[in-house]
Design a protein around this motif. Structure first.
Motif, PDB file in Angstrom:
ATOM      1  N   GLY A 103      28.430 -56.808  50.427  1.00 50.47           N
ATOM      2  CA  GLY A 103      28.480 -57.901  49.466  1.00 50.47           C
ATOM      3  C   GLY A 103      28.850 -57.379  48.084  1.00 50.47           C
ATOM      4  O   GLY A 103      28.390 -56.313  47.666  1.00 50.47           O
ATOM      5  N   ASN A 104      29.679 -58.133  47.366  1.00 51.37           N
ATOM      6  CA  ASN A 104      30.136 -57.616  46.071  1.00 51.37           C
ATOM      7  C   ASN A 104      28.991 -57.397  45.089  1.00 51.37           C
ATOM      8  O   ASN A 104      28.964 -56.392  44.373  1.00 51.37           O
ATOM      9  CB  ASN A 104      31.233 -58.513  45.481  1.00 51.37           C
ATOM     10  N   THR A 105      28.012 -58.302  45.069  1.00 48.13           N
ATOM     11  CA  THR A 105      26.921 -58.117  44.114  1.00 48.13           C
ATOM     12  C   THR A 105      25.898 -57.087  44.588  1.00 48.13           C
ATOM     13  O   THR A 105      25.044 -56.658  43.814  1.00 48.13           O
ATOM     14  CB  THR A 105      26.197 -59.448  43.840  1.00 48.13           C
ATOM     15  N   GLN A 106      25.980 -56.672  45.855  1.00 48.99           N
ATOM     16  CA  GLN A 106      25.084 -55.632  46.368  1.00 48.99           C
ATOM     17  C   GLN A 106      25.604 -54.228  46.072  1.00 48.99           C
ATOM     18  O   GLN A 106      24.852 -53.254  46.103  1.00 48.99           O
ATOM     19  CB  GLN A 106      24.923 -55.780  47.882  1.00 48.99           C
ATOM     20  N   ASP A 129      47.154 -53.296  40.819  1.00 50.92           N
ATOM     21  CA  ASP A 129      47.232 -54.726  40.521  1.00 50.92           C
ATOM     22  C   ASP A 129      46.099 -55.526  41.149  1.00 50.92           C
ATOM     23  O   ASP A 129      46.203 -56.743  41.308  1.00 50.92           O
ATOM     24  CB  ASP A 129      48.583 -55.298  40.947  1.00 50.92           C
ATOM     25  N   TRP A 130      44.994 -54.860  41.491  1.00 50.12           N
ATOM     26  CA  TRP A 130      43.814 -55.626  41.902  1.00 50.12           C
ATOM     27  C   TRP A 130      43.363 -56.488  40.731  1.00 50.12           C
ATOM     28  O   TRP A 130      43.371 -56.045  39.574  1.00 50.12           O
ATOM     29  CB  TRP A 130      42.679 -54.700  42.299  1.00 50.12           C
ATOM     30  N   SER A 131      42.967 -57.716  40.996  1.00 51.65           N
ATOM     31  CA  SER A 131      42.497 -58.606  39.938  1.00 51.65           C
ATOM     32  C   SER A 131      41.264 -57.999  39.268  1.00 51.65           C
ATOM     33  O   SER A 131      40.320 -57.587  39.938  1.00 51.65           O
ATOM     34  CB  SER A 131      42.134 -59.975  40.514  1.00 51.65           C
ATOM     35  N   GLU A 132      41.287 -57.961  37.960  1.00 50.26           N
ATOM     36  CA  GLU A 132      40.192 -57.320  37.224  1.00 50.26           C
ATOM     37  C   GLU A 132      38.847 -57.975  37.510  1.00 50.26           C
ATOM     38  O   GLU A 132      37.832 -57.290  37.703  1.00 50.26           O
ATOM     39  CB  GLU A 132      40.481 -57.377  35.722  1.00 50.26           C
ATOM     40  N   THR A 133      38.815 -59.296  37.560  1.00 50.14           N
ATOM     41  CA  THR A 133      37.545 -59.976  37.795  1.00 50.14           C
ATOM     42  C   THR A 133      37.005 -59.693  39.196  1.00 50.14           C
ATOM     43  O   THR A 133      35.793 -59.624  39.407  1.00 50.14           O
ATOM     44  CB  THR A 133      37.692 -61.497  37.619  1.00 50.14           C
ATOM     45  N   LEU A 134      37.902 -59.531  40.165  1.00 48.01           N
ATOM     46  CA  LEU A 134      37.471 -59.276  41.537  1.00 48.01           C
ATOM     47  C   LEU A 134      37.068 -57.824  41.746  1.00 48.01           C
ATOM     48  O   LEU A 134      36.207 -57.518  42.576  1.00 48.01           O
ATOM     49  CB  LEU A 134      38.588 -59.653  42.514  1.00 48.01           C
ATOM     50  N   ASN A 135      37.674 -56.930  41.011  1.00 51.12           N
ATOM     51  CA  ASN A 135      37.376 -55.503  41.169  1.00 51.12           C
ATOM     52  C   ASN A 135      36.135 -55.076  40.403  1.00 51.12           C
ATOM     53  O   ASN A 135      35.552 -54.025  40.690  1.00 51.12           O
ATOM     54  CB  ASN A 135      38.571 -54.660  40.705  1.00 51.12           C
ATOM     55  N   LYS A 136      35.707 -55.875  39.462  1.00 53.89           N
ATOM     56  CA  LYS A 136      34.608 -55.474  38.584  1.00 53.89           C
ATOM     57  C   LYS A 136      33.358 -55.074  39.358  1.00 53.89           C
ATOM     58  O   LYS A 136      32.669 -54.108  39.000  1.00 53.89           O
ATOM     59  CB  LYS A 136      34.290 -56.610  37.618  1.00 53.89           C
ATOM     60  N   ALA A 137      33.058 -55.784  40.432  1.00 58.98           N
ATOM     61  CA  ALA A 137      31.843 -55.493  41.196  1.00 58.98           C
ATOM     62  C   ALA A 137      31.956 -54.232  42.044  1.00 58.98           C
ATOM     63  O   ALA A 137      30.968 -53.783  42.622  1.00 58.98           O
ATOM     64  CB  ALA A 137      31.504 -56.682  42.099  1.00 58.98           C
ATOM     65  N   SER A 138      33.144 -53.655  42.127  1.00 60.30           N
ATOM     66  CA  SER A 138      33.337 -52.415  42.875  1.00 60.30           C
ATOM     67  C   SER A 138      33.112 -51.175  42.024  1.00 60.30           C
ATOM     68  O   SER A 138      33.130 -50.058  42.532  1.00 60.30           O
ATOM     69  CB  SER A 138      34.760 -52.362  43.458  1.00 60.30           C
ATOM     70  N   TYR A 145      33.309 -47.260  43.347  1.00 56.63           N
ATOM     71  CA  TYR A 145      32.520 -46.953  44.529  1.00 56.63           C
ATOM     72  C   TYR A 145      32.812 -47.865  45.716  1.00 56.63           C
ATOM     73  O   TYR A 145      32.211 -47.721  46.773  1.00 56.63           O
ATOM     74  CB  TYR A 145      31.026 -47.024  44.205  1.00 56.63           C
ATOM     75  N   ALA A 146      33.717 -48.805  45.548  1.00 55.29           N
ATOM     76  CA  ALA A 146      34.118 -49.693  46.631  1.00 55.29           C
ATOM     77  C   ALA A 146      35.491 -50.239  46.275  1.00 55.29           C
ATOM     78  O   ALA A 146      36.074 -49.856  45.254  1.00 55.29           O
ATOM     79  CB  ALA A 146      33.101 -50.826  46.810  1.00 55.29           C
ATOM     80  N   ALA A 147      36.001 -51.105  47.123  1.00 61.73           N
ATOM     81  CA  ALA A 147      37.284 -51.755  46.854  1.00 61.73           C
ATOM     82  C   ALA A 147      37.129 -53.240  47.120  1.00 61.73           C
ATOM     83  O   ALA A 147      36.447 -53.646  48.075  1.00 61.73           O
ATOM     84  CB  ALA A 147      38.375 -51.165  47.753  1.00 61.73           C
ATOM     85  N   PRO A 148      37.726 -54.101  46.304  1.00 59.39           N
ATOM     86  CA  PRO A 148      37.617 -55.547  46.510  1.00 59.39           C
ATOM     87  C   PRO A 148      38.365 -55.969  47.769  1.00 59.39           C
ATOM     88  O   PRO A 148      39.500 -55.552  47.989  1.00 59.39           O
ATOM     89  CB  PRO A 148      38.263 -56.123  45.245  1.00 59.39           C
ATOM     90  N   LEU A 309      31.909 -65.713  41.623  1.00 57.41           N
ATOM     91  CA  LEU A 309      32.767 -65.166  42.669  1.00 57.41           C
ATOM     92  C   LEU A 309      31.910 -64.471  43.722  1.00 57.41           C
ATOM     93  O   LEU A 309      31.391 -63.377  43.502  1.00 57.41           O
ATOM     94  CB  LEU A 309      33.760 -64.163  42.082  1.00 57.41           C
ATOM     95  N   GLY A 310      31.733 -65.127  44.844  1.00 59.05           N
ATOM     96  CA  GLY A 310      31.043 -64.491  45.955  1.00 59.05           C
ATOM     97  C   GLY A 310      32.068 -63.837  46.853  1.00 59.05           C
ATOM     98  O   GLY A 310      33.209 -64.280  46.932  1.00 59.05           O
ATOM     99  N   GLY A 311      31.692 -62.789  47.528  1.00 55.03           N
ATOM    100  CA  GLY A 311      32.652 -62.168  48.430  1.00 55.03           C
ATOM    101  C   GLY A 311      32.223 -60.796  48.877  1.00 55.03           C
ATOM    102  O   GLY A 311      31.066 -60.399  48.714  1.00 55.03           O
ATOM    103  N   SER A 312      33.179 -60.082  49.426  1.00 57.18           N
ATOM    104  CA  SER A 312      32.886 -58.778  50.002  1.00 57.18           C
ATOM    105  C   SER A 312      33.808 -57.692  49.486  1.00 57.18           C
ATOM    106  O   SER A 312      35.004 -57.921  49.272  1.00 57.18           O
ATOM    107  CB  SER A 312      33.005 -58.837  51.530  1.00 57.18           C
ATOM    108  N   ASN A 313      33.217 -56.529  49.312  1.00 57.23           N
ATOM    109  CA  ASN A 313      33.964 -55.304  49.068  1.00 57.23           C
ATOM    110  C   ASN A 313      33.960 -54.494  50.351  1.00 57.23           C
ATOM    111  O   ASN A 313      33.241 -54.808  51.307  1.00 57.23           O
ATOM    112  CB  ASN A 313      33.292 -54.489  47.951  1.00 57.23           C
ATOM    113  N   VAL A 314      34.743 -53.449  50.375  1.00 57.27           N
ATOM    114  CA  VAL A 314      34.664 -52.467  51.454  1.00 57.27           C
ATOM    115  C   VAL A 314      34.377 -51.114  50.808  1.00 57.27           C
ATOM    116  O   VAL A 314      34.871 -50.809  49.722  1.00 57.27           O
ATOM    117  CB  VAL A 314      35.947 -52.392  52.300  1.00 57.27           C
ATOM    118  N   ALA A 315      33.561 -50.341  51.482  1.00 57.46           N
ATOM    119  CA  ALA A 315      33.141 -49.056  50.941  1.00 57.46           C
ATOM    120  C   ALA A 315      33.175 -47.991  52.022  1.00 57.46           C
ATOM    121  O   ALA A 315      33.254 -48.288  53.220  1.00 57.46           O
ATOM    122  CB  ALA A 315      31.730 -49.168  50.361  1.00 57.46           C
TER     123      ALA A 315
END
Length: 426
Positions: A103-106, A129-138, A145-148, A309-315
């Motif tokens: 989870g992005n906020t996790q 070119d990852w969106s800054e707002t989406l990458n922030k939680a990574s 430490y992760a990727a959006p 913005l809820g969603g998932s990163n990959v790590a």
């Protein structure tokens, strides 16, 4: 070598522990290619959540990855129920999953304990070119430490018939137009919008839209920032819109399910996730023909309202023995081909704006996409998880505001509990 467990962190309302290396445990970027440049003989374990990987998409990804690297992909589908504890345990063991959805906020909480590998090189290779707002939680403490991966946000779900009967020809594009539409629906005797007093994720979006923050630093600790004028402005906006609703002031959007209320056909709109439209249809199939979606309007047509913005990163696990291979997998997983393909197949927001064309024809995704670059999350600090435990002080704050208290007085009412939660040891 066994890895020792270090400080517990709060993730989604529970205390968990993630493994970190001891000072004598020298991490190596194991699993590099052989002399022929391939990864033959290696197996990469990939954990993703149930529903995240469409069957054909996953089959194509697996085939291309194995052909490109010579390695095998071991995909393991995970259930949402209990995943935090399962992942925490796995990261503390000798053979954790190499790549996993998180989870992005996790992400910050896991990064803080040393459970995640640094992916700065992946960001440099494919993430310009990852969106800054989406990458922030990574990103945590300046490191990637992760990727959006994929995201979703709230939209306005509306009843086209109710809007048309009120003389509203097209979805509003600005906040002022939205309020004008609600006034017209009210004049026709219908409930303009169903908005319970504790739909706090929408409130988070309003705070983001105001440029506010829910917490601030006081010395070396985090404390409530509910008294900030920007947060108070968001609360006033929430109060204004909630006044159009007959929904309970002391309940959230799940009590009762707002989509079930909307399904009865007497409500103009509600603010929710796109999938809630399907919930409404299940409750009343006849409403499907009248169902529509539009972007939550902001002050001007070119800047929609802020959204959570809820969603998932990959790590990649810091303890992975296949880090080099894991990073090759991420480069393929997050490539335009598979990132765009996932957006097209599932209607999720991709990690870069240039891929939004894959959402064309999906009304929910088309309504959600414009808000993504104006969105954000709850505070990206490990201490935040305790705040969301019930009874959530943000919910109590909102109930106080919509019930007549000033945002300043409401903040004073809950900040003691808020600060206590933020000070809990992680």
């Amino acid at each position: 070598m066994k890895r020792k467990l270090i400080a517990a962190i709060g993730v989604a309302g529970m205390l968990v522990s993630v493994a970190a290396c001891g000072s004598d445990d020298k991490k190596k970027d194991e699993g590099g290619p052989g002399k022929d440049g391939s990864y033959k003989g290696q197996t990469l374990t990939f954990w993703a959540m149930d529903g995240s990987t469409p069957d054909q998409w996953l089959a194509d990804l697996t085939k291309e990855f194995e052909a490109k690297t010579g390695a095998k992909l071991k995909y393991e589908k995970q259930a949402w129920n209990g995943i935090q504890q399962k992942l925490t345990t796995a990261l503390s063991e000798e053979n954790p999953p190499d790549v996993f959805e998180i989870g992005n906020t996790q992400t910050p909480a896991y990064a803080k304990t040393g459970g995640l590998a640094d992916l700065g090189d992946v960001k440099s290779a494919i993430g310009a070119d990852w969106s800054e707002t989406l990458n922030k939680a990574s990103v945590f403490e300046g490191k990637q430490y992760a990727a959006p991966w994929y995201f979703a946000n709230r939209v306005v779900v509306y009843n086209k018939k109710v809007f048309a009967e009120a003389g509203i020809a097209a979805p509003p594009k600005t906040r002022a137009e939205f309020y004008a539409a609600l006034d017209k629906i009210k004049a026709k005797g219908k409930e303009p919008i169903y908005l319970p007093g504790q739909n706090w994720y929408h409130f988070v979006g309003l705070v983001i839209g105001q440029g506010g923050e829910l917490v601030k630093k006081d010395g070396d600790k985090w404390v409530s920032n509910l008294a900030d004028p920007k947060v108070q402005a968001a609360a006033e906006e929430y109060k204004k819109m909630q006044a159009y609703s007959k929904a309970p002031k002391d309940k959230d959007e799940a009590t009762p399910q707002q989509a079930d209320v909307f399904a009865k056909g007497n409500v103009g709109a509600f603010i929710g996730m796109g999938w809630e439209g399907a919930t409404a249809i299940k409750a009343n199939p006849a409403i499907e023909k009248d169902l529509g979606y539009f972007t939550i309007p902001g002050e001007t047509p070119d800047k929609p309202e802020g959204v959570f913005l809820g969603g998932s990163n990959v790590a990649v696990a810091e303890g992975s023995k296949n880090k080099a291979l894991a990073k090759e997998f991420l480069k393929l997983l997050l490539s335009d081909k598979y990132e765009g393909g996932l957006a097209k197949a599932s209607g999720v927001i991709p990690n870069k704006e240039s891929l939004n064309s894959n959402l064309t024809g999906n009304p929910v995704a088309e309504a959600a996409a414009p808000s993504a670059k104006f969105g954000g999350t709850t505070p990206l600090i490990a201490e935040w998880a305790s705040v969301e435990n019930e009874p959530n002080p943000i919910k109590a704050y909102l109930t106080a505001v919509v019930s007549g208290k000033s945002p300043a007085d409401a903040a004073k009412q809950v900040e003691g509990d808020f600060n206590k939660r933020l000070s809990q040891k992680q």
